[in-house]
Write an enzyme that holds these catalytic residues in place. Structure first.
Site, short mmCIF file in Angstrom:
data_model
loop_
_atom_site.label_atom_id
_atom_site.label_comp_id
_atom_site.label_asym_id
_atom_site.label_seq_id
_atom_site.Cartn_x
_atom_site.Cartn_y
_atom_site.Cartn_z
N SER A 1 0.74 -1.46 0.42
CA SER A 1 0.00 -0.28 0.14
C SER A 1 1.05 1.44 0.13
CB SER A 1 -0.78 -0.30 1.40
OG SER A 1 -1.65 1.21 1.13
N GLY A 2 0.49 2.21 -1.26
CA GLY A 2 1.99 3.62 -1.38
C GLY A 2 2.98 3.45 -1.64
N THR B 1 -1.76 2.18 -7.93
CA THR B 1 -3.94 3.01 -8.97
C THR B 1 -2.84 3.62 -9.59
OG1 THR B 1 -4.82 2.00 -6.35
CG2 THR B 1 -5.01 3.43 -8.20
N SER C 1 -4.96 4.84 -0.50
CA SER C 1 -4.99 3.14 -0.55
C SER C 1 -6.74 2.98 -1.53
CB SER C 1 -4.10 2.74 0.53
OG SER C 1 -4.93 1.47 0.57
N GLY D 1 -0.71 -5.79 -1.89
CA GLY D 1 0.27 -6.67 -2.46
C GLY D 1 -0.14 -7.00 -1.35
#
Length: 841
Positions: free
Chosen positions: A151-152, A156, A203, A425
């Site tokens: 995340s991060g 996206t 996120s 992930g």
């Protein structure tokens, strides 16, 4: 030079200062700061550094020594020194989040990569997208881009850039607005499926697979499939996190005239949006984001009336969280009819307040002979309230996806497609629950597909080049997958526990211990808690059993759902009339609210006749469908890396990067490549690089393969260290470094010879110049001295002449003066004598 472990930088460079002999237990090293170090050799020697010419290579597989420190060093060097965020690792594109906008995604960059081969230009997501597009057009086979990472890490954003590339390069056949519609789906999915977490301000709390359809190389439409929406976030957020963006967008726009009747206030006024104590996200404007969301809805053909009705349902979810449930546990809990939040909830949804009060606090039990109501405790009523909110949001999200797909669907269909998988992930937190378990289960399946694909490609290249190759073992995580999804696996036992009326997390944990303690991938924590440890491919993760059974059931009182189905709101009736597969069901609904309201047969079905699958069963089925879809495509992998936890631009935390490289399979790819012949050069590249090592006799040949074969036979001598294929020469690990060392020595000797002659010539030229300069200086000095002497002689002669003339003038003047005086005296004397004589006479 070697790599040694370091507690801060993970690996650091050191230079061997004393020759190592077999059996030595200490290696004498010198660190970069000049300090000496005696490094103990316990099990194996430290890994060797790559030659400088390979350091920072844009393809990690080109490294001579393939290991963790080499990969980490190359990524760090490219990221910090060159500001390059993309690096190839064989078939993988490693993308590091720069946390800073970069001017590398403009339309001119898209067209610069269009039509180019991979490797012609610097690594880029557009290069990978072009490769997928080119293979789809050339071979007519479906492609997929699999994007994964923490995340991060920028998953996206990478998916959006890939979508932009395909819609720009592919164009749109017959639908000029299709490109806008495909891109417009992003802000909608982000508003309803993204939230601020501790690690990332935007996120994605769900997985999505975007399939872009092509016909004659032009975009014809798209479809979005989603996986495992994190519904628990709707009712609870930890500190410094937020609920889904759409709730804050509505609260920030509460003063708009069209939203006046929804009873909205600031986000801090609602229980479902203030638990994280973070109602504002840095760098976001929620009111402006709502305008973007509404504009995207309009582009996708969702009328203004449907949008407002949807916002009413979302506002009702916020008010549902503010309904006050009073009383003690283990006692019936009546709601207050005058509760403002309850009134707004019922008004917005068009349901009766008395029925909502009744079914939030009671449960209907059906026995063989009678039906009666059972009052709920306060905690049970709160759980029922949260379950309803999560179920409502799940149905809203499902409807959003179906409407987006309806707008993006192509009427004429498509021949080929490119899928973009933007999925969560591997996750490992201090507290890991049902969501993390499902996410890591999905990553296990994807990693298995990835390993098989990498292994298959490796094998295909050896077969194509006719290289004898012994099959190597790779990290097969099938036992871990069997532990999770196999017969009497974790999911089987969980579903079995959910079917039992008195099923609980504790009893499920005990069943896990009894069944799987003998498994090498399952462990029981030492602490006396209901938890279990699964040994995933990326590491061990401890899961707390609390909440697993309830989340897997995803139970919501059928009576409350029945109330919502009977609502006066057409959209609400449409949401709850047709029962899909929850958040993973993606079938588009073609019926509108009023048409569906006229189908009472579906409403009249009792809950006992409806076989509702558990969340884990739905997720497992959808995941298997995803694996089948990906298995039928040619995959292209993008591994996103988060360089630091502080979201600072171009700051590289080596420890965090290594954790992610281990978790996303990059190092496993390196290991598989290193087990065979990792370094591969075409014959032309080999000759261009190592022509200095080839003798004059060998260069007399005309065939490049023959020249390379003769040269390697002389240089490496051991035939097992290399193989000559049809178009490439394959080297074992470390052989390129050895050739680089030979090349370095040959070039060093040549340079020494050149330097010797050059320095002699420079010395002779310098001496000639110095001698000529000295002669010139002497000539000028002597001329100057001669001129100075002549000038002195002339001055001396002039002085003598002046003195002579002056002395003559002075003498003559003195003589004339004396002569005049004498004459005068004589004249007076003679006159006196004459007068005396005259007087005498």
């Amino acid at each position: 030079r070697v790599w040694i472990p370091d507690c801060v930088e993970v690996w650091r460079v050191a230079e061997i200062t004393r020759d190592y002999k077999e059996g030595d237990d200490i290696l004498h090293l010198r660190l970069e700061d000049g300090s000496a170090l005696a490094y103990p050799i316990e099990f194996q020697l430290p890994p060797l550094c790559n030659p400088d010419c390979l350091s920072g290579a844009d393809d990690l597989v080109a490294l001579s020594y393939l290991h963790e420190p080499a990969v980490l060093h190359s990524l760090r060097r490219r990221f910090l020194e060159v500001n390059a965020i993309y690096t190839y690792c064989g078939i993988i594109l490693v993308a590091i989040n720069p946390y800073k906008p970069l001017p590398i995604y403009e339309e001119e960059v898209i067209y610069a990569y269009s039509g180019r081969e991979m490797g012609d230009m610097d690594p880029h997501i557009f290069a990978l997208a072009e490769e997928a597009y080119k293979q789809m057009v050339r071979f007519g086979k479906n492609q997929s881009l699999i994007i994964s990472g923490e995340s991060g890490a920028g998953k996206t954003a990478s998916a959006k850039y890939a979508m932009r590339y395909f819609t720009t390069v592919g164009g749109c056949l017959g639908h000029s607005s299709m490109e806008e519609k495909v891109l417009a789906s992003s802000p909608i999915m982000e508003a309803f499926g993204n939230a601020k977490t501790i690690r990332n301000d935007n996120s994605s709390r769900f997985g999505k697979y975007i399939e872009i359809g092509f016909s004659q190389a032009h975009v014809t439409g798209a479809i979005i499939k989603t996986y495992l929406l994190e519904k628990s976030r709707v009712t609870f957020q930890v500190k410094a996190e937020r609920n889904y963006h759409i709730f804050y967008q509505l609260c920030a726009s509460a003063t708009l005239p069209e939203l006046q009747g929804l009873g909205l206030r600031g986000a801090e006024s609602f229980h479902y949006t203030c638990q994280g104590q973070c109602t504002m996200a840095q760098g976001t404007n929620d009111a402006a984001d709502l305008d973007s969301t509404r504009h995207a809805f309009s582009l996708l053909g969702v009328p203004e009336a449907n949008q407002l009705e949807l916002f009413s349902i979302l506002a009702a979810i916020l008010h549902l969280g503010n309904i006050v449930v009073r009383g003690r546990d283990r006692r019936s809990v009546p709601l207050q009819p005058a509760d403002e939040a309850l009134g707004l909830f019922c008004t917005l949804l068009g349901v009766e307040a008395s029925q909502v009060m009744r079914w939030l606090c009671h449960r209907k039990l059906v026995t063989a002979g009678e039906t009666y109501l059972k009052p709920l405790s306060r905690q049970q009523a709160l759980n029922s309230q949260d379950a309803l909110a999560k179920h409502m949001y799940g149905q809203v999200f499902r409807w959003i996806v179906s409407r987006v797909n309806r707008a993006l669907r192509s009427l004429e269909g498509h021949h080929t497609s490119i899928g973009i998988l933007d999925i969560y992930g591997f996750e490992m937190f201090e507290q890991n629950s049902f969501e993390q378990f499902c996410i890591n289960y999905a990553n296990e399946k994807l990693q298995q597909l990835f390993n098989l694909h990498v292994f298959k490609l490796e094998q295909e290249e050896y077969v194509t080049e006719e290289i004898p190759w012994v099959f190597v073992d790779f990290c097969d995580n099938q036992p871990c997958i069997e532990l999770i999804e196999g017969r009497l696996g974790i999911l089987d036992l969980l579903n079995e526990e959910c079917k039992m009326p008195q099923g609980s997390d504790r009893s499920w944990a005990q069943k896990l211990y009894q069944t799987h303690l003998s498994s090498s991938h399952f462990q029981k924590p030492k602490r006396p808690t209901d938890a279990f440890v699964v040994c995933h491919f990326a590491g061990k993760v401890e899961y707390q059993c609390d909440g697993f059974v309830e989340k897997n059931r995803d139970a919501v009182p059928e009576e409350l759902v029945g109330l919502l189905r009977a609502s006066k709101s057409a959209l609400l009736a449409e949401l709850f009339l047709e029962e899909g597969d929850g958040p993973v069901s993606l079938q588009s609904r073609r019926s509108s609210g009023p048409r569906m309201a006229g189908r009472p047969s579906r409403r009249s079905l009792p809950s006992s006749q409806k076989s509702k699958k558990s969340i884990s069963s739905q997720f497992k089925a959808s995941l298997n469908r995803l694996m089948e879809t990906l298995g039928s495509t040619t995959p292209h992998y993008i591994r996103c890396i988060k360089p630091n936890d502080g979201k600072q631009p171009f700051v590289f935390d080596s420890r965090r990067a290594v954790e992610q490289l281990r978790a996303c399979g990059v190092l496993e790819t390196i290991r598989i490549s290193a087990s065979g012949y990792p370094s591969r050069w075409t014959y032309q590249e080999f000759l261009e690089r190592y022509r200095a090592l080839v003798s004059r006799e060998e260069l007399m040949g005309t065939d490049e393969k023959q020249i390379c074969s003769l040269a390697l036979e002389r240089l490496l001598q051991d035939p097992s260290k290399y193989q000559c294929g049809k178009s490439k020469v394959f080297f074992r690990a470390g052989q390129v470094a050895y050739l680089e060392d030979l090349r370095y020595r040959r070039l060093r000797a040549a340079c020494t010879l050149l330097q010797r002659h050059l320095r002699g010539w420079l010395a002779r030229r310098r001496f000639g110049r110095a001698r000529a300069a000295a002669v010139c200086l002497q000539r000028h000095a002597r001329g100057m001295l001669a001129r100075r002497f002549a000038r002195m002689l002339r001055r001396t002669r002039a002085a003598v002449m002046l003195q002579k003339t002056l002395r003559m003038v002075l003498a003559r003047r003195s003589y004339l003066r004396v002569r005049q005086a004498v004459i005068t005296i004589q004249a007076f004397a003679r006159g006196m004598f004459a007068r005396h004589l005259y007087q005498q006479v």
